[in-house]
Every structure is written in C-alpha cells, then in structure tokens.
Design a protein around this motif. Structure first.
Motif, PDB file in Angstrom:
ATOM      1  N   ASN A  92       0.794  -1.229   0.000  1.00  0.00           N
ATOM      2  CA  ASN A  92       0.000   0.000   0.000  1.00  0.00           C
ATOM      3  C   ASN A  92       0.826   1.279   0.000  1.00  0.00           C
ATOM      4  OD1 ASN A  92      -2.473  -1.338   0.029  1.00  0.00           O
ATOM      5  ND2 ASN A  92      -2.485  -1.474   2.262  1.00  0.00           N
ATOM      6  N   HIS A  93       2.126   1.165   0.286  1.00  0.00           N
ATOM      7  CA  HIS A  93       2.927   2.385   0.427  1.00  0.00           C
ATOM      8  C   HIS A  93       4.365   2.125  -0.014  1.00  0.00           C
ATOM      9  CE1 HIS A  93       4.808   5.932   2.190  1.00  0.00           C
ATOM     10  NE2 HIS A  93       3.590   6.462   2.192  1.00  0.00           N
ATOM     11  N   PRO A  94       5.014   3.124  -0.666  1.00  0.00           N
ATOM     12  CA  PRO A  94       6.397   2.921  -1.118  1.00  0.00           C
ATOM     13  C   PRO A  94       7.353   2.519   0.015  1.00  0.00           C
ATOM     14  CG  PRO A  94       5.567   5.084  -1.854  1.00  0.00           C
ATOM     15  CD  PRO A  94       4.467   4.435  -1.092  1.00  0.00           C
ATOM     16  N   LEU A  95       7.096   2.936   1.251  1.00  0.00           N
ATOM     17  CA  LEU A  95       7.991   2.559   2.360  1.00  0.00           C
ATOM     18  C   LEU A  95       7.982   1.056   2.621  1.00  0.00           C
ATOM     19  CD1 LEU A  95       7.332   5.432   4.946  1.00  0.00           C
ATOM     20  CD2 LEU A  95       9.444   5.018   3.649  1.00  0.00           C
ATOM     21  N   GLU A  96       7.002   0.356   2.038  1.00  0.00           N
ATOM     22  CA  GLU A  96       6.955  -1.106   2.203  1.00  0.00           C
ATOM     23  C   GLU A  96       7.835  -1.832   1.187  1.00  0.00           C
ATOM     24  OE1 GLU A  96       2.366  -1.287   3.959  1.00  0.00           O
ATOM     25  OE2 GLU A  96       2.711  -1.535   1.814  1.00  0.00           O
ATOM     26  N   LEU A  97       8.355  -1.084   0.196  1.00  0.00           N
ATOM     27  CA  LEU A  97       9.162  -1.707  -0.860  1.00  0.00           C
ATOM     28  C   LEU A  97      10.624  -1.790  -0.419  1.00  0.00           C
ATOM     29  CD1 LEU A  97       7.584   0.141  -3.939  1.00  0.00           C
ATOM     30  CD2 LEU A  97       6.877  -2.017  -2.892  1.00  0.00           C
ATOM     31  N   THR A  98      10.895  -2.682   0.508  1.00  0.00           N
ATOM     32  CA  THR A  98      12.222  -2.810   1.111  1.00  0.00           C
ATOM     33  C   THR A  98      13.071  -3.816   0.333  1.00  0.00           C
ATOM     34  OG1 THR A  98      11.484  -4.650   2.467  1.00  0.00           O
ATOM     35  CG2 THR A  98      11.167  -2.436   3.383  1.00  0.00           C
ATOM     36  N   PRO A  99      14.373  -3.862   0.618  1.00  0.00           N
ATOM     37  CA  PRO A  99      15.213  -4.902  -0.011  1.00  0.00           C
ATOM     38  C   PRO A  99      14.699  -6.316   0.301  1.00  0.00           C
ATOM     39  CG  PRO A  99      16.575  -3.237   1.057  1.00  0.00           C
ATOM     40  CD  PRO A  99      15.158  -2.915   1.423  1.00  0.00           C
ATOM     41  N   GLU A 100      14.170  -6.528   1.500  1.00  0.00           N
ATOM     42  CA  GLU A 100      13.646  -7.852   1.869  1.00  0.00           C
ATOM     43  C   GLU A 100      12.440  -8.200   1.006  1.00  0.00           C
ATOM     44  OE1 GLU A 100      14.326  -5.397   3.960  1.00  0.00           O
ATOM     45  OE2 GLU A 100      15.534  -6.164   5.652  1.00  0.00           O
ATOM     46  N   ALA A 101      11.540  -7.209   0.815  1.00  0.00           N
ATOM     47  CA  ALA A 101      10.354  -7.442  -0.014  1.00  0.00           C
ATOM     48  C   ALA A 101      10.773  -7.707  -1.461  1.00  0.00           C
ATOM     49  CB  ALA A 101       9.419  -6.235   0.055  1.00  0.00           C
ATOM     50  N   ALA A 102      11.762  -6.955  -1.944  1.00  0.00           N
ATOM     51  CA  ALA A 102      12.243  -7.144  -3.316  1.00  0.00           C
ATOM     52  C   ALA A 102      12.807  -8.547  -3.488  1.00  0.00           C
ATOM     53  CB  ALA A 102      13.308  -6.098  -3.649  1.00  0.00           C
ATOM     54  N   LYS A 103      13.491  -9.035  -2.467  1.00  0.00           N
ATOM     55  CA  LYS A 103      14.084 -10.374  -2.546  1.00  0.00           C
ATOM     56  C   LYS A 103      12.985 -11.441  -2.611  1.00  0.00           C
ATOM     57  CE  LYS A 103      17.204 -13.494  -0.236  1.00  0.00           C
ATOM     58  NZ  LYS A 103      17.610 -13.900   1.102  1.00  0.00           N
ATOM     59  N   ALA A 104      11.946 -11.268  -1.796  1.00  0.00           N
ATOM     60  CA  ALA A 104      10.832 -12.231  -1.800  1.00  0.00           C
ATOM     61  C   ALA A 104      10.168 -12.250  -3.178  1.00  0.00           C
ATOM     62  CB  ALA A 104       9.818 -11.871  -0.714  1.00  0.00           C
ATOM     63  N   CYS A 105       9.945 -11.070  -3.744  1.00  0.00           N
ATOM     64  CA  CYS A 105       9.295 -11.006  -5.055  1.00  0.00           C
ATOM     65  C   CYS A 105      10.196 -11.596  -6.137  1.00  0.00           C
ATOM     66  CB  CYS A 105       8.929  -9.562  -5.399  1.00  0.00           C
ATOM     67  SG  CYS A 105       7.621  -8.940  -4.317  1.00  0.00           S
TER      68      CYS A 105
END
Ligand SMILES: *Cc1c(COP(=O)(O)O)cnc(C)c1O
Ligand code: SF4
Length: 349
Positions: free
Chosen positions: A210-223
């Motif tokens: 829901n928010h750009p602050l959620e687009l972390t390196p960890e989230a990028a790795k999961a995706c």
C-alpha cells in the motif's frame, strides 16, 4: 537471517506492548483490541518510523474502529455467497477459498475484519475437504483463488498438500494465491516454499503493498524469488485515507512495484467494512488520482481502480471519463487535457 517463525513470534499484540517502542497514549486502544485483534511482527514494526506515519496507520489500532456507526460487518455478503464454509462463489467461473485464519499482521482496514484472526474463523480439515469437493463437483470453476487470512502462514506441508489436491482437479485451470506476506513478512518466502508453488503452475500470486515505504530490499528479494520461479506477480492495493491517497505516493508505489516485477492489478476503493470507515475516501478522489497517473506513467504501472459493490454484486471499475461528446465525431480530453476526436464508422448495429 532470523527465521520467519521467530519474527512472527516476536509480534507486538497489545497497545501496552507497543508503548515500549513508541511514545503514545495506549490505554484508549485496549478496547479496540478486544474487538479486533492486533499483531505487528518485528519486521513490520521496524518499518514504522514514527507515531501516525502511513505504516503505523495500517498496523496500529485506532479508537475510531469501535465507533464506526456507518459500516456493516460483511458488506460483500460473503457469508450469503458461501455454499460451503470458507468458500465464496460469486462469479460464474471462479471461487474464493479461505484456507487460513491468521495473518502476519492484522491490517486495520481489512475487509474480512469481522473474522480474520478471531476464533470464529474456523478453518479445519473438514471445511477444506468440503471446499475441495465443491470445486470438484462444479466443473464450471476454472480458477481457484486461495486466500484467508494469509495462505503463506500455513506450513509448507499443509500448503503443498492443499495445492496438490486443487491441481488434481481437471476442470481447474488456474490457481491464484492472495497473500500479503511479501509485504508484511517477506522472510516467509523461502526457497522451499517457492519449490512447492512452482510444482503447481499455472499459479499466480497477487500480493498487497500500500505504500512505497513497504518496498524494502527484503520485499524485493521475496518477489524476485517468486518471479524467478515463473510466478506472475500482481498487487492489490487498497486506497486508504491518510496512508496513500495522493498521486505522488501511488506513482512511487506502482513504479516501485514494476521494478520488483509486480504488476499493479487492482486499486480498491475501501469496502463498507465495520471498523474501517475512517479509512474511506470519496470515490471522486480516487478517480482524480487515476486521471493524474494514466498516460503520465507506464500503462504497465496502472491498476484498475474498482469498488466491490455491497451485497456481493461484484467489482465495478471506476474510470476517469475522457469522453466529451458521443455523436458521430467522438470527442475527448486526452491525458494532458487537450481536446481530440475520432470519427465513428457508421451507426452501431
Ligand atoms: C474479487 C473476487 C474474485 C476475483 O475477481 P477478479 O476480478 O477475477 O480478480 C473472485 N471471487 C470473489 C468472491 C471476489 O471477491
Ligand atoms: S493480510 Fe489481508 S486478510 Fe490479513 S489482515 Fe491484512 S488485509 Fe486482512
């Protein structure tokens, strides 16, 4: 790296416990938690920068949740559209199967707030068996959407067995999983999990940022782990007052998602779910945000803005209106507000 189960176990589940991390008035929020559970795992907690920021608002209970006199518990009439428990059959060719009652975080705006994380949401072997039997019997069902709660909170073994059973149904073409895990607990996306998913193609994952602050390196790795396994990724964002209801925020979010190989799929107008009225925007404000995005950024980054009509009537796309005049010469305003036209070819039949 800390194991995802440890991160989940280290969740803050009461306003009093959150007061050890942030300075705020917590006593007024205890009553809210008695009605709607709270869970903020240590990963998501670390993303919150200050009291009242966009991530705080998504995760921390608000006294307004229990003073919501406008909204209703089950606006989408999911319970009425359930031929067997935990299965919602609203559209002709696809069903929603709820397979988990827990989430890695309890989002304050959740559309299934009436039951998610509560003992009343009972999912067990019997309800899953009944759901799978229903899908098998109703051969018009082409697609199964697996949701909850969060399906990725199931153990690998349970998810494996569930997916294998659904995949074995000949009339089911596509499996779609709805999960917020890549955003709220990305460490749960392990190589082992991905191996299980990959065995059940064509399988799609729709996640929820829901928010750009959620687009972390960890989230990028999961995706990246999911995308590298050939799993097409979509995102279902909810438009939330005070969190993301501004064009520059959604622009950053949608472009950031594309960089992570996640296609923005839906932007949802808030449902009429009891306890969430303080997040609701006016539909016109969402339409205006869409107008500012369409044409100015990649069409790949543009989701469909939609509302889910009360009473289980289905999703209604809400699109800015570009048409000025519908005579033989159609005229429009383009994305820059410049007038243009297109001559029709004869009358409609
Ligand atoms: C939203 C929804 C779907 C899926 O709709 P799509 O437009 O295909 O994404 C299916 N069933 C139910 C009950 C839903 O609420
Ligand atoms: S992860 Fe989804 S189902 Fe769970 S609380 Fe958040 S919005 Fe609701």
């Amino acid at each position: 790296m800390t194991h995802w189960k440890t991160i989940l176990k280290n969740s803050v589940t009461s306003p009093a416990a959150l007061a050890h991390h942030f300075d705020f008035e917590h006593t007024a929020l205890e009553a809210t938690c008695a009605s709607f559970p709270m869970r903020i795992n240590s990963y998501y907690l670390n993303l919150i920068q200050s009291v009242g920021d966009p991530l705080w608002k998504q995760a921390v209970p608000d006294a307004m949740e229990i003073n919501d006199s406008i909204c209703i518990p089950d606006p989408l009439a999911e319970e009425n559209l359930s031929p067997v428990p935990n299965l919602v059959h609203k559209y002709p060719d696809r069903v929603l199967l709820l397979v988990a009652s827990e989430c890695a975080m309890y989002c304050r705006f959740c559309t299934r707030k009436r039951k998610v994380g509560k003992p009343s949401m009972s999912i067990n072997k019997d309800t899953l068996d009944a759901g799978i039997a229903y899908i098998k019997e109703n051969t018009e069902i082409r697609e199964v959407l697996i949701s909850g709660g969060d399906p990725f909170l199931l153990s690998d073994a349970k998810l494996d067995s569930l997916l294998t059973r659904i995949r074995a149904i000949r009339s089911v073409e596509v499996i779609r999983i709805g999960t917020r895990i890549p955003c709220t607990l990305p460490m749960r996306v392990t190589k082992e999990l991905v191996k299980i998913l990959k065995r059940n193609h064509p399988l799609y994952v729709n996640t929820h940022f829901n928010h750009p602050l959620e687009l972390t390196p960890e989230a990028a790795k999961a995706c990246a782990l999911l995308a590298n396994a050939g799993i097409p990724l979509g995102c279902q964002t909810v438009l939330l007052k005070g969190v993301n209801d501004a064009p520059h925020i959604l622009k950053d979010l949608f472009l950031g998602l594309l960089r992570m190989r996640v296609k923005p799929y839906y932007l949802f107008q808030g449902d009429l779910t009891k306890g969430t009225n303080h997040f609701r925007t006016h539909t016109q404000s969402g339409i205006e945000i869409m107008r500012q995005l369409i044409g100015n950024i990649s069409g790949m980054a543009i989701p469909t803005f939609a509302l889910d009509a009360p009473g289980g009537m289905g999703k209604i796309p809400l699109t800015p209106d570009y048409v000025l005049n519908k005579t033989k010469e159609l005229s429009f305003l383009n994305y820059r507000g410049v007038r243009c036209s297109y001559p029709e070819n004869g009358d409609p039949v």
